[in-house]
Design a protein around this motif. Structure first.
Motif, PDB file in Angstrom:
ATOM      1  N   ASP A  52       0.585  -1.185  -0.392  1.00 18.39           N
ATOM      2  CA  ASP A  52       0.003   0.087  -0.263  1.00 18.39           C
ATOM      3  C   ASP A  52       1.115   0.562  -0.099  1.00 18.39           C
ATOM      4  OD1 ASP A  52      -1.942  -1.711   0.347  1.00 18.39           O
ATOM      5  OD2 ASP A  52      -2.094  -1.941   2.256  1.00 18.39           O
ATOM      6  N   THR A  88      -7.612   2.588  -5.467  1.00 18.73           N
ATOM      7  CA  THR A  88      -8.579   2.765  -3.815  1.00 18.73           C
ATOM      8  C   THR A  88      -9.737   3.326  -4.077  1.00 18.73           C
ATOM      9  OG1 THR A  88      -7.709   0.822  -2.387  1.00 18.73           O
ATOM     10  CG2 THR A  88      -9.957   2.512  -2.128  1.00 18.73           C
ATOM     11  N   GLU A  90     -13.335   2.381  -3.929  1.00 23.42           N
ATOM     12  CA  GLU A  90     -14.354   2.822  -2.674  1.00 23.42           C
ATOM     13  C   GLU A  90     -14.352   1.427  -1.972  1.00 23.42           C
ATOM     14  OE1 GLU A  90     -18.878   1.387  -2.421  1.00 23.42           O
ATOM     15  OE2 GLU A  90     -17.761   2.368  -4.544  1.00 23.42           O
ATOM     16  N   SER A  91     -14.798   1.291  -0.284  1.00 23.38           N
ATOM     17  CA  SER A  91     -14.082   0.286   0.411  1.00 23.38           C
ATOM     18  C   SER A  91     -14.982   0.463   1.019  1.00 23.38           C
ATOM     19  CB  SER A  91     -13.254   0.246   1.132  1.00 23.38           C
ATOM     20  OG  SER A  91     -12.999   1.778   1.470  1.00 23.38           O
ATOM     21  N   THR A  93     -18.160  -2.076   3.858  1.00 21.51           N
ATOM     22  CA  THR A  93     -18.736  -3.220   5.046  1.00 21.51           C
ATOM     23  C   THR A  93     -19.437  -3.848   4.551  1.00 21.51           C
ATOM     24  OG1 THR A  93     -19.657  -2.226   7.070  1.00 21.51           O
ATOM     25  CG2 THR A  93     -16.805  -2.893   7.303  1.00 21.51           C
TER      26      THR A  93
END
Length: 94
Positions: A52, A88, A90-91, A93
């Motif tokens: 990362d 990234t 979008e992330s 849950t």
């Protein structure tokens, strides 16, 4: 966040892991903010690594450095190495 996804087959995982742990490309000094080492279940010769980065430029520089490592010190222990830099977008849950 940018992540460099690395995949290759290794001839000797223990030897590869020693080289990874020796950190020949200075992960921290190269801008790596975190990493993951993974192996597929049932395939002990395959290795996947995710590095990362906070910037695209740092990820691109690491990709170039990895290509040189794969030509030199790691050439005899890595088979078909490849790296893809992703961003990234979008992330979450479930």
């Amino acid at each position: 966040m940018f992540t460099l996804h690395i995949e290759h087959t290794v001839t000797d995982y223990d030897a590869w892991k020693r080289m990874f742990d020796a950190d020949p490309l200075d992960r921290k000094g190269s801008g790596v903010s975190g990493y993951r080492v993974m192996r597929p279940t049932g395939d002990t010769a395959a290795v996947m690594v995710e590095l990362d980065f906070g910037s695209r430029e740092a990820g691109e520089r690491m990709s170039v450095a990895l290509a040189e490592l794969w030509k030199g010190p790691a050439a005899e222990m890595t088979i078909n190495p490849r790296a893809t830099l992703t961003e990234t977008v979008e992330s979450g849950t479930p």
